[in-house]
Write a protein that holds these residues in place. Structure first.
Motif, PDB file in Angstrom:
ATOM      1  N   LEU A  69       0.831  -1.203   0.000  1.00  0.00           N
ATOM      2  CA  LEU A  69       0.000   0.000   0.000  1.00  0.00           C
ATOM      3  C   LEU A  69       0.867   1.254   0.000  1.00  0.00           C
ATOM      4  N   PRO A  70       0.317   2.367  -0.472  1.00  0.00           N
ATOM      5  CA  PRO A  70       1.031   3.637  -0.315  1.00  0.00           C
ATOM      6  C   PRO A  70       1.175   3.964   1.175  1.00  0.00           C
ATOM      7  N   ARG A  71       2.217   4.689   1.529  1.00  0.00           N
ATOM      8  CA  ARG A  71       2.492   4.988   2.935  1.00  0.00           C
ATOM      9  C   ARG A  71       1.310   5.690   3.611  1.00  0.00           C
ATOM     10  N   ARG A  72       0.672   6.604   2.927  1.00  0.00           N
ATOM     11  CA  ARG A  72      -0.454   7.340   3.507  1.00  0.00           C
ATOM     12  C   ARG A  72      -1.614   6.400   3.853  1.00  0.00           C
ATOM     13  N   VAL A  73      -1.883   5.439   2.980  1.00  0.00           N
ATOM     14  CA  VAL A  73      -2.963   4.481   3.222  1.00  0.00           C
ATOM     15  C   VAL A  73      -2.597   3.549   4.377  1.00  0.00           C
ATOM     16  N   ALA A  74      -1.352   3.070   4.398  1.00  0.00           N
ATOM     17  CA  ALA A  74      -0.893   2.200   5.482  1.00  0.00           C
ATOM     18  C   ALA A  74      -0.978   2.926   6.825  1.00  0.00           C
ATOM     19  N   ALA A  75      -0.605   4.197   6.842  1.00  0.00           N
ATOM     20  CA  ALA A  75      -0.683   4.987   8.072  1.00  0.00           C
ATOM     21  C   ALA A  75      -2.131   5.139   8.524  1.00  0.00           C
ATOM     22  N   ALA A  76      -3.040   5.349   7.584  1.00  0.00           N
ATOM     23  CA  ALA A  76      -4.461   5.481   7.921  1.00  0.00           C
ATOM     24  C   ALA A  76      -5.008   4.174   8.487  1.00  0.00           C
ATOM     25  N   VAL A  77      -4.597   3.048   7.914  1.00  0.00           N
ATOM     26  CA  VAL A  77      -5.046   1.734   8.396  1.00  0.00           C
ATOM     27  C   VAL A  77      -4.578   1.514   9.836  1.00  0.00           C
ATOM     28  N   VAL A  78      -3.311   1.763  10.096  1.00  0.00           N
ATOM     29  CA  VAL A  78      -2.761   1.560  11.441  1.00  0.00           C
ATOM     30  C   VAL A  78      -3.426   2.520  12.429  1.00  0.00           C
ATOM     31  N   ASP A  79      -3.569   3.785  12.063  1.00  0.00           N
ATOM     32  CA  ASP A  79      -4.215   4.764  12.942  1.00  0.00           C
ATOM     33  C   ASP A  79      -5.650   4.363  13.264  1.00  0.00           C
ATOM     34  N   ASP A  80      -6.398   3.922  12.241  1.00  0.00           N
ATOM     35  CA  ASP A  80      -7.787   3.518  12.454  1.00  0.00           C
ATOM     36  C   ASP A  80      -7.870   2.292  13.358  1.00  0.00           C
ATOM     37  N   LEU A  81      -6.990   1.325  13.158  1.00  0.00           N
ATOM     38  CA  LEU A  81      -6.979   0.133  13.996  1.00  0.00           C
ATOM     39  C   LEU A  81      -6.708   0.495  15.456  1.00  0.00           C
ATOM     40  N   LEU A  82      -5.703   1.315  15.688  1.00  0.00           N
ATOM     41  CA  LEU A  82      -5.372   1.709  17.054  1.00  0.00           C
ATOM     42  C   LEU A  82      -6.493   2.526  17.693  1.00  0.00           C
TER      43      LEU A  82
END
Length: 93
Positions: free
Chosen positions: A16-29
């Motif tokens: 995934l693009p870094r921005r999408v990966a960051a959004a996924v991790v942030d949403d999970l947390l």
């Protein structure tokens, strides 16, 4: 491992693009945090269970002065690893 390391690992694993990966991790947390804040447990199969425990008020002692103080009641986060995680941690290399 930091949050940035987790984002980089998700990015590498899923492509995934870094921005999408960051959004996924942030949403999970955020989901985990909100669930724990309501007092519910979070069970991740193969990893473990996060839960909130209520600790009673208790009597303590100031180590500097020796004065007795009351430690107020509070909530504490508890983690119990799954059997799979325990076995992975204790596996001989």
């Amino acid at each position: 491992m930091t949050k940035a390391d987790i984002i980089a690992a998700v990015q590498a694993q899923l492509g995934l693009p870094r921005r999408v990966a960051a959004a996924v991790v942030d949403d999970l947390l955020e989901i985990v945090k909100d669930t724990l804040a309501t007092g519910d447990a979070v069970k991740i199969s193969g990893f473990g269970t996060f839960s909130v425990r209520t600790k009673k008020a208790r009597q303590g002692r100031n180590p500097r002065t020796g004065e007795t103080v009351i430690i107020p009641a509070r909530k504490a986060l508890s983690f119990k690893p799954s059997q799979v995680l325990r076995q992975a941690l204790n596996r001989e290399k």
